[in-house]
Structures are given as structure tokens and as C-alpha cells.
Scaffold this motif. Structure first.
Motif, PDB file in Angstrom:
ATOM      1  N   LEU A 128       6.547  -3.621   1.676  1.00 43.54           N
ATOM      2  CA  LEU A 128       6.195  -3.912   3.060  1.00 43.54           C
ATOM      3  C   LEU A 128       4.686  -4.089   3.221  1.00 43.54           C
ATOM      4  N   VAL A 129       3.896  -3.271   2.556  1.00 42.19           N
ATOM      5  CA  VAL A 129       2.441  -3.429   2.610  1.00 42.19           C
ATOM      6  C   VAL A 129       2.044  -4.819   2.119  1.00 42.19           C
ATOM      7  N   GLU A 179       0.399   7.048   6.898  1.00 48.42           N
ATOM      8  CA  GLU A 179      -0.785   6.889   6.048  1.00 48.42           C
ATOM      9  C   GLU A 179      -0.879   5.473   5.485  1.00 48.42           C
ATOM     10  N   ARG A 180       0.274   4.896   5.128  1.00 51.15           N
ATOM     11  CA  ARG A 180       0.267   3.574   4.520  1.00 51.15           C
ATOM     12  C   ARG A 180       0.176   2.455   5.545  1.00 51.15           C
ATOM     13  N   PHE A 181       0.831   2.645   6.699  1.00 49.95           N
ATOM     14  CA  PHE A 181       1.003   1.514   7.606  1.00 49.95           C
ATOM     15  C   PHE A 181       0.064   1.513   8.809  1.00 49.95           C
ATOM     16  N   LEU A 197       3.958  12.193  15.397  1.00 49.95           N
ATOM     17  CA  LEU A 197       3.785  10.835  14.879  1.00 49.95           C
ATOM     18  C   LEU A 197       2.606  10.148  15.559  1.00 49.95           C
ATOM     19  N   VAL A 198       2.519  10.295  16.871  1.00 49.78           N
ATOM     20  CA  VAL A 198       1.403   9.702  17.620  1.00 49.78           C
ATOM     21  C   VAL A 198       0.087  10.352  17.201  1.00 49.78           C
ATOM     22  N   ALA A 203      -5.015  10.001  14.094  1.00 55.46           N
ATOM     23  CA  ALA A 203      -5.936  10.685  13.182  1.00 55.46           C
ATOM     24  C   ALA A 203      -6.135   9.937  11.873  1.00 55.46           C
ATOM     25  N   THR A 204      -5.409   8.857  11.656  1.00 59.15           N
ATOM     26  CA  THR A 204      -5.480   8.113  10.397  1.00 59.15           C
ATOM     27  C   THR A 204      -6.680   7.167  10.398  1.00 59.15           C
ATOM     28  N   GLU A 205      -7.479   7.250   9.374  1.00 61.63           N
ATOM     29  CA  GLU A 205      -8.657   6.383   9.270  1.00 61.63           C
ATOM     30  C   GLU A 205      -8.232   4.918   9.204  1.00 61.63           C
ATOM     31  N   GLY A 206      -8.865   4.101  10.013  1.00 63.53           N
ATOM     32  CA  GLY A 206      -8.574   2.674  10.028  1.00 63.53           C
ATOM     33  C   GLY A 206      -7.516   2.263  11.024  1.00 63.53           C
ATOM     34  N   ALA A 207      -6.836   3.238  11.645  1.00 69.84           N
ATOM     35  CA  ALA A 207      -5.794   2.919  12.621  1.00 69.84           C
ATOM     36  C   ALA A 207      -6.406   2.693  13.997  1.00 69.84           C
TER      37      ALA A 207
END
Length: 330
Positions: A128-129, A179-181, A197-198, A203-207
């Protein structure tokens, strides 16, 4: 403000009916519409599985206001990602900017049909990535050559591209998927009202953070509105008892017969414990409220079964939407 959507569930209605329901849902006041993309129904009692992209093309012409979305398409097995990129671009042209491409790692039920087997979850996520990278590149309009671990693209270009770029939402169910998506998606999709989940997404870097003018968190909840509670409970059991299996089961079973066997001990009471059934709109509002409490910005309703679908749109949808908007503060 919370947005409320209507689900075009291809597993339980035929293509002409779905287009009619889509127009009725827009008239009733829904903000957006999502469409499942299945090759098979979950259970034989549901009895349908039209091609979602044809349905959505017709819906784009039968509606003018509501946003549209796949919920969700797997761009890795049944479809090559280069083909998904072309389909999404064309649909965005037809919808005049109202379309969001919802993607996920898929279910065996739909993807095993091409005879390529069913990989483990880590492989599916890697695929998927890579697929998202291909779709993003093709949507630039550039000539794309790509050699990856899972996919190749040879001198491909999308010729009909929309003025409004196609945004991508990705389905997640836990921290590994987030983390991946999250860094490669525009929006989050989840079918459980989980605040973690939210929070993890934000908190995910780049999101892109979820909230007004940022990313959307798009949930979905089944309801079974009907004229009386008992018949609604029976309908929900007939059509949606597969829902009790949870994602870990639903992703891996390959056929409707498998879902029938897995759900043979699920009772109407079990189903009614997780799906509000009957004419009580306040009970539906209470169930839906778990999503906006968890921080979801968009919530799509699934009216279970084709039996009361038109009556739901004619009789219940407008007062239900009024109650939902009042309760959610929007």
C-alpha cells in the motif's frame, strides 16, 4: 463542525438503486457519501456486489453537492495502482472536485479473486505504501517509470487530470498502520470510535494534524432504522452478523460462506448490542456520538439492509440529521 455521511453499500443494493439512494441522500441533507468497493458481499443474504467505480461515476452525475469517497479501495491486488490513479483522476473530473480516494490494505474476500494469494499484513502494508507513491506521482501528470519491490510502472501518464487534486485517505486500525500511513495520507479512516487513533495520528511526525482545515478523521457506523425494533433486530442479524467478527477476522476470510460459518453462533441480541436497531432516533444519536467524542470530524452512517433504505431516506434521515447536528454542536 462534524460532517455526517451516507454509505452506498454495494454489498446490499444493486447499482441502479444505489444511484437513486445517492440522490435521495443528498436531498435529505447528508454532507458526503462513501461507497464500498467489493467483489463479493459479506454474506449471501446481502446478495449484491456491483462495480463501485461505475456506480460512483453515475453518482457523480446524479448529485451536485455532496462529497464522494471510496470507503475503501485496495490499490494493490485486484487493481494495479496505476489503474487506480487513472480511475480516481477521472472520477474527480466527473465530480468536479468532490472526490476523495479512500484506500486500505484490503480484505481477502475481495482481493483473492485474482488468484494472487493473500499476503500477510506486513506485506500488504508495504504494498500500500508503494501504491500510494505511484498514485501520487501519476497525479502530477508527469510521465512515470517506476520499479519497486511490488509494482512496476512503464511510461505511464494520466492524460485527463482534474483541476482539484485528488486527496487520499487511508484506513488504519492500530499504531503500526498509523506510523506507516499518517505521513503519506491526507486523511484518516477508521471504523472504531477510538480516540487513541486520532491522538496517535496527530503525534506522528510528518502527519497533517486532524481538525478544522487540517486532516479529516472519517469514521463509519452501522445503524438499522426500521418501523419497529424487533424486525430491525432481525434484519440487522440477517445482513450484518459478520460485523461481530472484528477486523482481524474480516480481513482474512475469503468467501461469504466463510463469514456465514464464522458468524453462525452470533445472535440477534449480539448484533443489537453493537448496532442501534429500530425507530428510536435518540438511540442512534447516542451510538454515533462516540465518534465525535473520540475526535472524528466525519461520520458515515450505514443503514443496514436494502429493505428499509428508501423509507429511511424519506422518513428518518432529515430528523436524524437535525438531532445529530444539534447533539454534536454543529
Amino acid at each position: 463542525m462534524t460532517n455526517f455521511g451516507y454509505t452506498l453499500m454495494t454489498e446490499q443494493s444493486g447499482p441502479r438503486e444505489l444511484v437513486s439512494y445517492a440522490a435521495g441522500a443528498e436531498e435529505a441533507g447528508f454532507d458526503f457519501e462513501v461507497c464500498s468497493d467489493h467483489y463479493s458481499p459479506w454474506l449471501t443474504e446481502q446478495g449484491h456486489a456491483p462495480y463501485a467505480w461505475t456506480v460512483l461515476g453515475a453518482v457523480a452525475q446524479a448529485t451536485s453537492r455532496v462529497d464522494l469517497m471510496t470507503y475503501v479501495t485496495c490499490p494493490t491486488m485486484r487493481y494495479h495502482p496505476a489503474v487506480v490513479a487513472q480511475k480516481a483522476a477521472t472520477l474527480q473530473v466527473l465530480a468536479e472536485g468532490r472526490f476523495t480516494l479512500g484506500l486500505g490494505a484490503g480484505e481477502s474476500l475481495n482481493e483473492h479473486v485474482v488468484g494472487a494469494g493473500w499476503p500477510g499484513i506486513a506485506t500488504r502494508q508495504s504494498m500500500l505504501v508503494e501504491a500510494v507513491e505511484i498514485i501520487r506521482r501519476l497525479h502530477t501528470g508527469s510521465l512515470v517509470d517506476f520499479r519497486g519491490e511490488h509494482f512496476d510502472v512503464d511510461s505511464a501518464r494520466i492524460w485527463d487530470r482534474p483541476d482539484v487534486p485528488v486527496e487520499i485517505a487511508i484506513a488504519v486500525a492500530g499504531p503500526r498502520a498509523i506510523e506507516r500511513f499518517a505521513p503519506i495520507a491526507d486523511h484518516l479512516i477508521a471504523v472504531e470510535p477510538r480516540a487513541d487513533l486520532v491522538e496517535s495520528w496527530n503525534a506522528t511526525e510528518g502527519a497533517t494534524a486532524i481538525g478544522p482545515s487540517g486532516a479529516r478523521a472519517i469514521g463509519q457506523i452501522p445503524i438499522c432504522w426500521g418501523p419497529d425494533e424487533e424486525s430491525a433486530r432481525q434484519l440487522a442479524h440477517e445482513q450484518f452478523r459478520w460485523f461481530a467478527g472484528g477486523w482481524s477476522v474480516n480481513a482474512d476470510l475469503p468467501t461469504p460462506a466463510g463469514f456465514a460459518a464464522a458468524s453462525r453462533f452470533v445472535t440477534p441480541d449480539d448484533v443489537a448490542g453493537s448496532i442501534p436497531c429500530g425507530p428510536d432516533l435518540d438511540a442512534i444519536v447516542d451510538a454515533v456520538g462516540a465518534f465525535w467524542t473520540a475526535g472524528f470530524t466525519d461520520i458515515a452512517l450505514v443503514q443496514v439492509g436494502d429493505k428499509h433504505q428508501q423509507a429511511f431516506l424519506d422518513q428518518a434521515a432529515k430528523p436524524l440529521l437535525a438531532k445529530l447536528r444539534d447533539a454534536s454542536g454543529g
